[in-house]
Design an enzyme around this catalytic site. Structure first.
Site, PDB file in Angstrom:
ATOM      1  CD  GLU A  26      10.201 -38.313  20.226  1.00  0.00           C
ATOM      2  OE1 GLU A  26      10.697 -39.199  20.946  1.00  0.00           O
ATOM      3  OE2 GLU A  26      10.883 -37.520  19.565  1.00  0.00           O
ATOM      4  CE  LYS A  85      -6.027 -38.898  16.244  1.00  0.00           C
ATOM      5  NZ  LYS A  85      -6.670 -39.228  17.546  1.00  0.00           N
ATOM      6  CB  CYS A 114       7.164 -43.456  26.185  1.00  0.00           C
ATOM      7  SG  CYS A 114       7.753 -41.851  26.758  1.00  0.00           S
ATOM      8  CD  GLU A 135       5.428 -49.177  25.152  1.00  0.00           C
ATOM      9  OE1 GLU A 135       4.707 -49.210  24.150  1.00  0.00           O
ATOM     10  OE2 GLU A 135       6.024 -48.153  25.526  1.00  0.00           O
TER      11      GLU A 135
HETATM   12  P1  NAD Z   1      -1.423 -45.155  19.832  1.00  0.00           P
HETATM   13  O1  NAD Z   1      -0.335 -45.375  18.861  1.00  0.00           O
HETATM   14  O2  NAD Z   1      -2.478 -46.178  19.945  1.00  0.00           O
HETATM   15  O3  NAD Z   1      -2.187 -43.790  19.535  1.00  0.00           O
HETATM   16  C1  NAD Z   1      -1.512 -42.542  19.528  1.00  0.00           C
HETATM   17  C2  NAD Z   1      -2.290 -41.567  18.690  1.00  0.00           C
HETATM   18  O4  NAD Z   1      -2.255 -41.989  17.331  1.00  0.00           O
HETATM   19  C3  NAD Z   1      -3.759 -41.420  19.063  1.00  0.00           C
HETATM   20  O5  NAD Z   1      -4.119 -40.055  18.958  1.00  0.00           O
HETATM   21  C4  NAD Z   1      -4.452 -42.261  17.996  1.00  0.00           C
HETATM   22  O6  NAD Z   1      -5.773 -41.866  17.748  1.00  0.00           O
HETATM   23  C5  NAD Z   1      -3.568 -41.996  16.799  1.00  0.00           C
HETATM   24  N1  NAD Z   1      -3.604 -43.013  15.739  1.00  0.00           N
HETATM   25  C6  NAD Z   1      -3.839 -44.339  15.860  1.00  0.00           C
HETATM   26  N2  NAD Z   1      -3.765 -44.944  14.653  1.00  0.00           N
HETATM   27  C7  NAD Z   1      -3.468 -43.970  13.742  1.00  0.00           C
HETATM   28  C8  NAD Z   1      -3.250 -43.965  12.337  1.00  0.00           C
HETATM   29  N3  NAD Z   1      -3.294 -45.083  11.613  1.00  0.00           N
HETATM   30  N4  NAD Z   1      -2.951 -42.785  11.742  1.00  0.00           N
HETATM   31  C9  NAD Z   1      -2.861 -41.647  12.462  1.00  0.00           C
HETATM   32  N5  NAD Z   1      -3.075 -41.595  13.797  1.00  0.00           N
HETATM   33  C10 NAD Z   1      -3.360 -42.744  14.431  1.00  0.00           C
HETATM   34  O7  NAD Z   1      -0.712 -44.894  21.243  1.00  0.00           O
HETATM   35  P2  NAD Z   1      -1.390 -44.645  22.646  1.00  0.00           P
HETATM   36  O8  NAD Z   1      -1.926 -45.958  23.152  1.00  0.00           O
HETATM   37  O9  NAD Z   1      -2.277 -43.460  22.588  1.00  0.00           O
HETATM   38  O10 NAD Z   1      -0.112 -44.211  23.543  1.00  0.00           O
HETATM   39  C11 NAD Z   1       0.726 -45.132  24.153  1.00  0.00           C
HETATM   40  C12 NAD Z   1       1.986 -45.327  23.337  1.00  0.00           C
HETATM   41  O11 NAD Z   1       2.631 -44.069  23.162  1.00  0.00           O
HETATM   42  C13 NAD Z   1       2.999 -46.223  24.008  1.00  0.00           C
HETATM   43  O12 NAD Z   1       3.555 -47.098  23.059  1.00  0.00           O
HETATM   44  C14 NAD Z   1       4.053 -45.238  24.501  1.00  0.00           C
HETATM   45  O13 NAD Z   1       5.344 -45.782  24.670  1.00  0.00           O
HETATM   46  C15 NAD Z   1       4.019 -44.197  23.439  1.00  0.00           C
HETATM   47  N6  NAD Z   1       4.574 -42.928  23.930  1.00  0.00           N
HETATM   48  C16 NAD Z   1       5.826 -42.549  23.513  1.00  0.00           C
HETATM   49  C17 NAD Z   1       6.393 -41.372  24.000  1.00  0.00           C
HETATM   50  C18 NAD Z   1       7.785 -40.932  23.585  1.00  0.00           C
HETATM   51  O14 NAD Z   1       8.135 -39.773  23.836  1.00  0.00           O
HETATM   52  N7  NAD Z   1       8.574 -41.778  22.966  1.00  0.00           N
HETATM   53  C19 NAD Z   1       5.678 -40.579  24.900  1.00  0.00           C
HETATM   54  C20 NAD Z   1       4.408 -40.992  25.305  1.00  0.00           C
HETATM   55  C21 NAD Z   1       3.863 -42.175  24.800  1.00  0.00           C
END
Ligand code: NAD
Length: 492
Positions: A259, A183, A294, A393
């Protein structure tokens, strides 16, 4: 191609299930271009019934297609072909990625697509390398572990590097013989579809790599909780990661790789070689993708004697950046993903200033020549560990600056109460560098550099609330396998 006309990019809509597009469902999500806020497409939102269809289709493919049972070298060959097709598709994939995300087209060409292809190739090579071990037992027994795939793995990706993040999930999972239901983020849904199409074209059996579209609350949650899912691998925010971990626990104690977010420090000592290079590194690590990374190096910790000089040089680099649409060739400062996220960045900066921080640079919206949300690279000084911009963050181009006089002080400032994703240490003193490598609680420490190379063998992943487990490296491959223990009595 170093620029493109956004109106000319055609996107395929729907879910990708069993090797074909499925554009069904009454609820739809608008998808906007961050560069100008224009809604350019919609995607269907997968409800529980659609998730069931996608997962059952993957499960059937896992059971009947021979993907898991074929000779591993054959699987490796298909995945190498997949990597080749991705690389050969750069002219389509790079603009598609740039269109709907924050990735400037030049970066998409130079990094996102090649990095995606190479990551898939890297894991193709793992397919026949890890099969299990023979255990040291007495001579009456033969003990061993056999590596086996989980079955169907749920992969959930964020919007900040849609292709690369998706590839880090799917490549090791597929190489290990699993099926995957991916997804992508609802904000960047399209490049994942193209990836799945190319997988099928390369010979990955239909259904082994399905893509579902939708939000987190309905679609993501239903996917994670589906009883046929054997494991969940997630990249996104710490808050969502915690919700997914709870859902995994409630729906069958599923293993999970997370992650998550970060608040990574950059420590610069007065002896750091080539201060100009260091300034470029620090500036790049917080302005790249407009800080929506991230691993963004968002906390500058600098030895007091060079603080003013370094900050001045970072400002010079910031001043060179050109905000603009992702389809322009000269854009070096990306848009913020959405108006809501830009407003959040703005509010954190304003509150941090209200509570005593000094604004040294930026701190305002920018005109990217488009109607999208652009935010200036920003430097905030006179902050403490309690300041909001230091604690939270921000996910925008906001750098906080704190000074130190001693190594002990530097180490104390480097440790974040919650996060431990990455850190940078810039010094000419190798002993000091290694003491900090040992001392900093983070999943990655870079010395005299900041950011990955294409050495995929080095894993990435956080300590503390920055995550559980690793992407990349041997570790990510093994995390897509479960190990069966076998003990054979040879006396009978
Ligand atoms: P997010 O957590 O809002 O969403 C990520 C994904 O999770 C999306 O596809 C979203 O639709 C899905 N999602 C949201 N709620 C959910 C639930 N309850 N159950 C299942 N899926 C759900 O994050 P974002 O805003 O898309 O991305 C930014 C974040 O990602 C930042 O915090 C960043 O640090 C992190 N990030 C981490 C890494 C790493 O390798 N550590 C890499 C890239 C981004």
């Amino acid at each position: 191609m170093d620029s493109f006309d956004p109106g000319k990019i055609v996107v395929r809509r729907g879910h990708f299930i069993g090797g074909r597009y499925v554009d069904e469902g009454t609820q739809r999500i608008d998808v906007a271009r961050p560069s100008d806020g224009v809604v350019y497409a919609t995607v269907p939102l997968a409800d529980a019934a659609m998730i069931d269809r996608a997962v059952e289709n993957s499960r059937a493919a896992f059971k009947t297609s021979g993907w898991a049972s074929m000779a591993p070298r054959e699987r490796a060959g298909i995945l190498r072909r997949f990597a080749d097709l991705v690389a050969a598709d750069t002219e389509t994939l790079a603009p598609l990625e740039a269109l709907g995300s924050t990735r400037p087209v030049r970066d998409a060409f130079a990094w996102d697509v090649p990095f995606t292809a190479e990551g898939i190739r890297f894991y193709a090579e793992f397919a026949d390398k890890i099969g299990g071990d023979v255990a040291a037992t007495d001579h009456d027994h033969l003990g061993m572990t056999i590596a086996e795939p989980y079955g169907v793995i749920a992969a959930i990706a964020p919007w900040n590097f849609p292709l690369v993040m998706a590839s880090w999930k799917i490549a090791p999972a597929l190489a290990a013989g699993n099926a995957v239901v991916l997804k992508p983020s609802e904000m960047t849904p399209f490049s994942a579809l193209r990836l799945a199409e190319l997988a099928v074209a390369a010979g990955v059996p239909a259904g082994i790599f399905n893509v579902v579209q939708g939000d987190g609350r309905t679609t993501g949650d239903a996917l994670v909780r589906h009883p046929r899912i054997g494991k969940v691998t997630f990249t996104g925010s710490t808050r969502t990661g915690a919700a997914i971990m709870a859902a995994c626990a409630e729906s069958g104690t599923k293993p999970v790789t997370l992650e998550l977010g970060g608040k990574s420090p950059q420590l610069v000592f007065a002896d750091a070689p080539r201060l100009d290079d260091v300034a470029r590194r620090i500036a790049g690590a917080i302005s790249g993708n407009a800080g929506q990374v991230c691993n963004a190096g968002s906390r500058l910790l600098v030895e007091r004697s060079i603080a003013d000089e370094l900050t001045a040089r970072i400002q010079q680099v910031f001043a060179e950046l050109r905000a603009g649409a992702t389809w322009r060739p000269d854009t070096t400062l990306a848009p913020i993903i959405s108006e809501a996220q830009a407003a959040r960045v703005e509010a954190i900066v304003e509150r941090t200033i209200k509570h005593g921080a000094t604004l040294c640079y930026g701190g305002k919206r920018m005109d990217g020549g488009m109607s999208g949300a652009f935010y200036s690279p920003t430097i905030l000084a006179d902050v403490t560990q309690q300041s909001e911009a230091v604690r939270e963050e921000v996910f925008g181009p906001v750098l906080t600056v704190q000074t130190f006089d001693t190594d002990d002080e530097a180490l104390e400032l480097a440790q974040h109460a919650d996060y431990g994703l990455a850190a940078g240490v810039h010094t000419a003193d190798i002993g000091r560098a290694l003491r900090f490598v040992r001392g900093i609680e983070a999943g990655t420490v870079w010395v005299n550099r900041y950011g990955r190379t294409s050495d995929f063998i080095i894993p990435t992943g956080g300590y503390k609330r920055s995550g559980i487990g690793k992407d990349l490296g041997r570790q990510a491959y093994e995390a897509n396998l479960r190990f069966k223990s076998v003990l054979i009595d040879m006396r009978s």
